[in-house]
Scaffold this active site. Structure first.
Site: not given
Ligand code: FAD
Ligand code: DHB
Length: 406
Positions: A312, A400, A77, A308
């Protein structure tokens, strides 16, 4: 029953984007790691979450050899639409940033690609582990006992001894809370709204994402594939999903997103279709400082959460582990600890800028019920200023698509 002891160089808690990408990057540097995850592989590969990858995240995935499907299926995009006052305005990010862009590719697809890459390379990911605890990570000297992760798998007790522990276990994990009291300072801001997100069997009718501020609140139009759209709408943090039957969701999304409803020349409307997934996510900003204690390094959501709106979270997780992998590679090749010692400081400079941007996007685009009419008019003025100022649009665009690593 006895405990089985295993050894590795880096013990990684959590198989989200942070943990899996770290394990992959370490493998490329010939550093051994074991990832442990409480959930099953199927659950991790099916968990619907983020979708927007910054230019730097895309580059990292491609350069490290896990970008093949992303390049084939990801949707590149060049800009976003901002919709307010009944009109959509396009911000051309590629033009404003000298050629950078973002790619929409679902987080669970990134996870699927990373798991495959690790398993194809005989990497160790232990799914479905229980009772994970971490020990002896406070000391930084070789004479200190080795950091240890204890866990249970299929009822059997294991002890993983390692040189370092990476706490990649997300916002509800065990690593950050295991750090002694008083070491970490936390900063938090809770917002008075949440996002209700859906996946719908409906073809995207806009080729770019639409962020909308409407009298009734925020709405976001995004997509996953040429047949599936991803949409979000602002709701209350204590909202019960049971109160949102599909018809109510569509009615609200169409009201907030369709400029046609406000009687202007721009008659764009999202297509509707069967809703195949829905969920509510509360919104908060959170930072833990520092992101390191002894030989424990926190990365991704275990150290920081962003609302969100700036897209980021996943990108910050990728940036953290890129720096951590570099520091560990430096340590194992030369014994130097400069990058590792600077890990928290380096990450946090960028994290705070992403926090600022995510907060700004959130407060500019959401309707706060307790705010005054003055605040709402100020929001509209801010958006109006933004779309009329190349300097302001450039600031949005460069944040962004992702700020530079250093
Ligand atoms: P997580 O993905 O939470 O991974 C952590 C892992 O650790 C999980 O698999 C969990 O099961 C595991 N775990 C937890 N506790 C334990 C334990 N005690 N022992 C072993 N394993 C454990 N980010 C963006 O950059 N762009 C976006 O567009 C965006 N949109 C989003 C939309 C939504 C609806 C949501 C909910 C989040 C969004 N995010 C977005 C945020 C993004 O999803 C998170 O920041 C990202 O998943 C972080 O990754 P992580 O590996 O740090 O944590
Ligand atoms: C999506 C998620 C976001 O948090 C955002 O700012 C833009 C798009 C997505 O899931 O597509």
């Amino acid at each position: 029953m006895g405990t089985t002891t295993v050894r590795t160089q880096v013990g990684i808690v959590g198989a989200g984007p942070a943990g899996l990408l770290l394990s992959h990057l370490l493998h490329l540097q010939r550093i051994e790691s074991v990832v442990m995850e409480t959930r099953s592989r199927a659950y991790c590969e099916g968990r619907v979450r983020a979708g927007v990858l910054e230019q730097g995240t895309v580059d990292l995935l491609i350069q490290s050899g896990v970008g093949e499907r992303l390049q084939r299926e990801g949707l590149k995009h060049d800009g976003i639409w901002l919709s307010f006052g009944g009109t959509r305005h396009f911000i051309n990010m590629t033009e404003l940033t000298g050629g950078k862009s973002i790619t929409v590719y679902a987080q669970h697809e990134v996870i699927t690609d990373l798991i495959k890459a690790r398993l194809d390379a005989a990497g160790q990911i232990l799914f479905g582990v229980q009772d994970v605890t971490i020990h002896d990570f406070g000391g930084d000297k070789s004479e200190n006992p080795a950091p240890t992760i204890r866990f249970r798998q299929d009822g059997e007790l294991f002890e993983l001894r390692c040189d370092f522990i990476a706490g990649c276990d997300g916002s509800h994990g065990v690593c950050r809370p295991s750090i002694p009291d008083g070491v970490i300072k936390t900063y938090e801001k809770v917002y008075p709204f949440a996002w209700l997100g859906i996946l719908a069997e409906a073809p995207p009718t806009s080729d770019e994402l639409v962020y909308a501020l409407h009298e009734r609140g925020f709405a976001l139009f995004s997509m996953r594939t040429p047949k599936i759209t991803r949409l979000y709408l602002q709701c209350c943090p204590d909202e019960n999903i049971a109160n949102w039957p599909d018809e109510r969701i569509w009615k609200e999304l169409l009201l907030r997103l369709s400029s046609r409803n406000e009687g202007t020349h721009d008659a764009w409307v999202p297509a509707t279709g069967a809703i195949i997934q829905k969920g509510i996510t509360p919104m908060r900003s959170f930072v833990a400082e520092p992101m390191q204690f002894g030989r424990l390094f926190l990365a991704g959501d275990s150290a920081h959460i962003v609302p969100p709106t700036g897209a980021k979270g996943l990108n910050l997780a990728a940036a953290d582990v890129q720096i951590l992998a570099k520091g560990l590679a430096e340590f194992y090749s030369s014994g130097a600890k400069n990058t590792l010692n600077d890990y928290s400081r380096t990450c946090l400079r960028r994290v705070w800028k992403a926090q600022r941007f995510s907060w700004w996007m959130t407060t500019m685009l959401h309707r706060d019920e307790d705010a005054s009419e003055f605040d709402h008019r100020r929001q509209l003025a801010e958006l109006d200023y933004l779309i009329g100022s190349r300097a302001a649009m450039t600031s949005l665009a460069e944040n962004y698509v992702g700020l530079p690593m250093d």
